[in-house]
Structure formats: structure tokens, C-alpha cells
Design a protein around this motif. Sequence first.
Motif, PDB file in Angstrom:
ATOM      1  N   PRO A 149       0.807  -1.231   0.000  1.00  0.00           N
ATOM      2  CA  PRO A 149       0.000   0.000   0.000  1.00  0.00           C
ATOM      3  C   PRO A 149       0.833   1.271   0.000  1.00  0.00           C
ATOM      4  N   MET A 150       1.955   1.264   0.732  1.00  0.00           N
ATOM      5  CA  MET A 150       2.796   2.457   0.770  1.00  0.00           C
ATOM      6  C   MET A 150       3.382   2.768  -0.603  1.00  0.00           C
ATOM      7  N   VAL A 151       3.834   1.745  -1.315  1.00  0.00           N
ATOM      8  CA  VAL A 151       4.394   1.958  -2.646  1.00  0.00           C
ATOM      9  C   VAL A 151       3.296   2.377  -3.627  1.00  0.00           C
ATOM     10  N   ALA A 152       2.078   1.838  -3.440  1.00  0.00           N
ATOM     11  CA  ALA A 152       0.961   2.250  -4.299  1.00  0.00           C
ATOM     12  C   ALA A 152       0.684   3.750  -4.152  1.00  0.00           C
ATOM     13  N   VAL A 153       0.733   4.238  -2.910  1.00  0.00           N
ATOM     14  CA  VAL A 153       0.534   5.674  -2.675  1.00  0.00           C
ATOM     15  C   VAL A 153       1.664   6.479  -3.316  1.00  0.00           C
ATOM     16  N   LEU A 154       2.904   5.991  -3.174  1.00  0.00           N
ATOM     17  CA  LEU A 154       4.038   6.686  -3.797  1.00  0.00           C
ATOM     18  C   LEU A 154       3.877   6.761  -5.311  1.00  0.00           C
ATOM     19  N   LYS A 155       3.393   5.684  -5.921  1.00  0.00           N
ATOM     20  CA  LYS A 155       3.219   5.680  -7.372  1.00  0.00           C
ATOM     21  C   LYS A 155       2.177   6.713  -7.800  1.00  0.00           C
ATOM     22  N   ILE A 156       1.097   6.831  -7.028  1.00  0.00           N
ATOM     23  CA  ILE A 156       0.074   7.835  -7.333  1.00  0.00           C
ATOM     24  C   ILE A 156       0.687   9.240  -7.300  1.00  0.00           C
ATOM     25  N   ILE A 157       1.511   9.495  -6.289  1.00  0.00           N
ATOM     26  CA  ILE A 157       2.147  10.815  -6.175  1.00  0.00           C
ATOM     27  C   ILE A 157       3.147  11.027  -7.309  1.00  0.00           C
ATOM     28  N   PHE A 158       3.962  10.008  -7.610  1.00  0.00           N
ATOM     29  CA  PHE A 158       4.959  10.128  -8.675  1.00  0.00           C
ATOM     30  C   PHE A 158       4.296  10.404 -10.026  1.00  0.00           C
ATOM     31  N   ASP A 159       3.166   9.757 -10.278  1.00  0.00           N
ATOM     32  CA  ASP A 159       2.479   9.935 -11.564  1.00  0.00           C
ATOM     33  C   ASP A 159       1.919  11.344 -11.730  1.00  0.00           C
ATOM     34  N   ARG A 160       1.771  12.077 -10.623  1.00  0.00           N
ATOM     35  CA  ARG A 160       1.186  13.416 -10.680  1.00  0.00           C
ATOM     36  C   ARG A 160       2.237  14.526 -10.685  1.00  0.00           C
ATOM     37  N   ILE A 161       3.505  14.172 -10.485  1.00  0.00           N
ATOM     38  CA  ILE A 161       4.578  15.171 -10.465  1.00  0.00           C
ATOM     39  C   ILE A 161       5.463  14.941 -11.688  1.00  0.00           C
ATOM     40  N   GLU A 162       5.621  15.960 -12.491  1.00  0.00           N
ATOM     41  CA  GLU A 162       6.282  15.818 -13.786  1.00  0.00           C
ATOM     42  C   GLU A 162       7.692  15.243 -13.666  1.00  0.00           C
ATOM     43  N   ASP A 163       8.493  15.755 -12.739  1.00  0.00           N
ATOM     44  CA  ASP A 163       9.875  15.302 -12.609  1.00  0.00           C
ATOM     45  C   ASP A 163       9.986  13.878 -12.068  1.00  0.00           C
ATOM     46  N   LEU A 164       8.917  13.373 -11.427  1.00  0.00           N
ATOM     47  CA  LEU A 164       8.965  12.045 -10.814  1.00  0.00           C
ATOM     48  C   LEU A 164       8.210  10.986 -11.627  1.00  0.00           C
ATOM     49  N   LYS A 165       7.673  11.364 -12.789  1.00  0.00           N
ATOM     50  CA  LYS A 165       6.917  10.401 -13.597  1.00  0.00           C
ATOM     51  C   LYS A 165       7.745   9.178 -14.011  1.00  0.00           C
ATOM     52  N   PRO A 166       9.035   9.343 -14.358  1.00  0.00           N
ATOM     53  CA  PRO A 166       9.823   8.131 -14.675  1.00  0.00           C
ATOM     54  C   PRO A 166       9.858   7.123 -13.531  1.00  0.00           C
ATOM     55  N   TRP A 167       9.910   7.608 -12.290  1.00  0.00           N
ATOM     56  CA  TRP A 167       9.900   6.710 -11.145  1.00  0.00           C
ATOM     57  C   TRP A 167       8.546   6.009 -11.024  1.00  0.00           C
ATOM     58  N   GLY A 168       7.466   6.740 -11.313  1.00  0.00           N
ATOM     59  CA  GLY A 168       6.145   6.123 -11.309  1.00  0.00           C
ATOM     60  C   GLY A 168       6.026   5.020 -12.348  1.00  0.00           C
ATOM     61  N   LYS A 169       6.614   5.241 -13.524  1.00  0.00           N
ATOM     62  CA  LYS A 169       6.609   4.217 -14.564  1.00  0.00           C
ATOM     63  C   LYS A 169       7.441   3.005 -14.145  1.00  0.00           C
ATOM     64  N   LEU A 170       8.547   3.253 -13.447  1.00  0.00           N
ATOM     65  CA  LEU A 170       9.391   2.152 -12.981  1.00  0.00           C
ATOM     66  C   LEU A 170       8.634   1.262 -12.001  1.00  0.00           C
ATOM     67  N   LEU A 171       7.819   1.864 -11.138  1.00  0.00           N
ATOM     68  CA  LEU A 171       7.048   1.092 -10.170  1.00  0.00           C
ATOM     69  C   LEU A 171       5.906   0.328 -10.813  1.00  0.00           C
ATOM     70  N   GLY A 172       5.375   0.840 -11.922  1.00  0.00           N
ATOM     71  CA  GLY A 172       4.212   0.231 -12.564  1.00  0.00           C
ATOM     72  C   GLY A 172       4.558  -0.988 -13.390  1.00  0.00           C
ATOM     73  N   ASP A 173       3.505  -1.602 -13.952  1.00  0.00           N
ATOM     74  CA  ASP A 173       3.700  -2.823 -14.744  1.00  0.00           C
ATOM     75  C   ASP A 173       3.394  -2.619 -16.221  1.00  0.00           C
ATOM     76  N   GLU A 174       3.280  -1.357 -16.644  1.00  0.00           N
ATOM     77  CA  GLU A 174       3.067  -1.066 -18.063  1.00  0.00           C
ATOM     78  C   GLU A 174       4.418  -1.023 -18.769  1.00  0.00           C
ATOM     79  N   ILE A 175       4.639  -1.999 -19.641  1.00  0.00           N
ATOM     80  CA  ILE A 175       5.912  -2.095 -20.351  1.00  0.00           C
ATOM     81  C   ILE A 175       5.815  -1.295 -21.651  1.00  0.00           C
ATOM     82  N   PRO A 176       6.709  -0.331 -21.880  1.00  0.00           N
ATOM     83  CA  PRO A 176       6.634   0.464 -23.115  1.00  0.00           C
ATOM     84  C   PRO A 176       6.847  -0.400 -24.345  1.00  0.00           C
ATOM     85  N   THR A 177       6.147  -0.048 -25.423  1.00  0.00           N
ATOM     86  CA  THR A 177       6.250  -0.832 -26.654  1.00  0.00           C
ATOM     87  C   THR A 177       7.536  -0.550 -27.408  1.00  0.00           C
ATOM     88  N   GLN A 178       8.183   0.589 -27.140  1.00  0.00           N
ATOM     89  CA  GLN A 178       9.412   0.945 -27.855  1.00  0.00           C
ATOM     90  C   GLN A 178      10.427   1.490 -26.868  1.00  0.00           C
TER      91      GLN A 178
END
Length: 364
Positions: free
Chosen positions: A319-348
Amino acid sequence: MLIKQYPFYLKSTVILFGVSLFVMVLYMLADLLVPLGFSILLAILLNPLYNKLRHFKINKVVAIALTLLGLVIFIAAVLYFLSSQMIQFGDTLPALKAKGGQIIIQIEAWIQHTFGMSIQKQMQLLNEAANNNKGLVGQTIGSLFGLFSVLFLIPVYIFLLLFYKKLILNFLYEVFSEENTQSVAEILNQTKTAIQSYIVGLLIEALIVAVLNAAALFLLGVKYALLIGVIGAILNMLPYIGGIIAIALPILIATVTKDGYGTQLGIIIAYSVIQFIDNNILVPRIVSSKVQINALISIIIVLLGGALWGVSGMFLSIPMVAVLKIIFDRIEDLKPWGKLLGDEIPTQHMGQIWKLRRRKKIVA
């Protein structure tokens, strides 16, 4: 106005120092933060029931008391069920002890025959191990006292969190500038939804796994199938690790109560199938919330949580990491970290994209 640029090694050193200091504070304040963490999760989970009671114009204090009463009744029902099953288990402890003694004698004889180690030497090693574990027993007793204190603190924390809910939310809105109000509202709403769906999904998953475990053990003829199945489902709530630990108990009971090793093999096969169903069907469709944490990060975070706060840290880590991911996804400079935590694999690969952009600039 010129902004002074610091070298990378200096910035990275400051960041690592800050992270190390933060982790040390988390470790030192475990007795305070662990019950508070569980209380926040439970308060968010119980918030819909509290809001529904308030909708019927029930006094705030009475509504919170009724909400906590519902939680206590649920926990008491689970404990009553487990205790009733444990009483039946206790009635056959003498027989289990006798059979266990026979198995130990056979193991000692096998070790003596295979490795040439006398039974006296084996007993000496066991006594030394027991003496070394006296400190561990003391720590366990201390942990039990800590558990009772946590059980006392959690209801108090939940009551106060629900009572001062508006005060806390207003603080979170006012501490940020007015232009960020919408982002703060979205983060709080997504956090609430993610935690609620995670905990409810976890309980539903535990119920299904308990039924599957009990059914498999009953078909295999293992004693106390219902009790062992429920305990296995509770252990399975520890992500990725609990399922491995849960299989040891039925194998131990089968070893003590049955002859041969066919039942143990059946338990391993049955639990492997249940784990496959759990990991590939139940977890993605029931436990998963709007925030997805990939398996690699989940395993690392669970292990780190266990190293930091023990079993409690394992439960709180996701749950703590889930909250961090929500915050990371909303802050422009931290979006790469949010993507790292998630399970969406980029196609390219981004490196290929940058090469293409660079070529276009050169051609232009």
C-alpha cells in the motif's frame, strides 16, 4: 537570475544521505509508525461505513464507535473460529507428540547411519542451538507485549483519524498552493480508492484461497484441513513469500499423522496449483486496484519492508508503494519513477526514440 548547477556526484551524495537518514528514522520510530500505518489503512477502509452512518444524521462520536464496533465484531468472529478449531487440534496433541517422537528417533538413527554422528553428539548440538536461541525467545516475548500495545493503539488511532478527518484533509489542501488544489484532490481520491480496493480484494482473495486449501487438504485426508487451510490463506496475504511458508504446516501435519510420503507430494502439487491460480487469476482480477505495481518491485519492497519492520512491514509495503506511485504519476519530474514502479511495459525503447529524433534534427 542564474540558477547554480551542482555537479552530479554532489547531488547524488546528498540524495543518498537523505534517503539513508529517512530510512534510519523509519527504523527508529517503528513502534510509533507501524500501528499508525495500520490505523490509516483501516481508517480509509472503514471510511465508507462511517460516511453512511453520518448520512443518517448519527452523531459523529456514535458513528465512529459503531464503525469500530463492526470492526471488532468481524475480528472477534475470525478469532472465535480459529480458537474453536485450535481446541480440536489441542485434543490430539499427545498423539501427535508421540508420533513426532518416533519420527525424531528415526531421523536421529538415519543421521547416525549416514553421517556417522552419534546420538549424543546430535543432542549436544541441539542443546547448544537451544541455548543460542534463548535471546530469540526473549525477543519473541517482547514482540508479544508489543503486539498487545499495538492492538490497544490501533482503535485509538482509528477513532482519532476519523474524528479529525476534515482537519487533516484541510491541512493537506492548505499546505500546497492554490493552483495545485485539483492535483491534491485527485491524489487523495486515487489513494483512497487504491487502498480500499487493495484491502477488500486481499480479503476476498484470502477467503477463496482458504476454501481451496481446505478442500485440497480434505480430499488428501489431512487432519485439521479447515484450520490449516485458513492459516495458509492468512500467511498467503504476505505477497510472494507467505505462500511458500504456508505449505510447511500441512506437510508437517501430514508427516506426523500419516505413513509414507504420498500425501506430502500431493500437498506440494495441490498448493502449487492453488498458487498458480492465485497469482495468475485471483490477484490480477480481484486484488489489483487502479495502481499496478510490477512483480520485481513488489518482491524487493516486501523484502525491504520485512527487513525494516518485520512482518508488519511486509503487509504495509505494497500500500505504501501504491501511494508513492500515485504521487509520482502526478509530479512531472517524478513520472519516470512512477513508470518504474508500474507494470506497463513500453512498446518501444526510449533510446530508439531519441535516436530517431536526433536523426530528424540532423536531416532538418
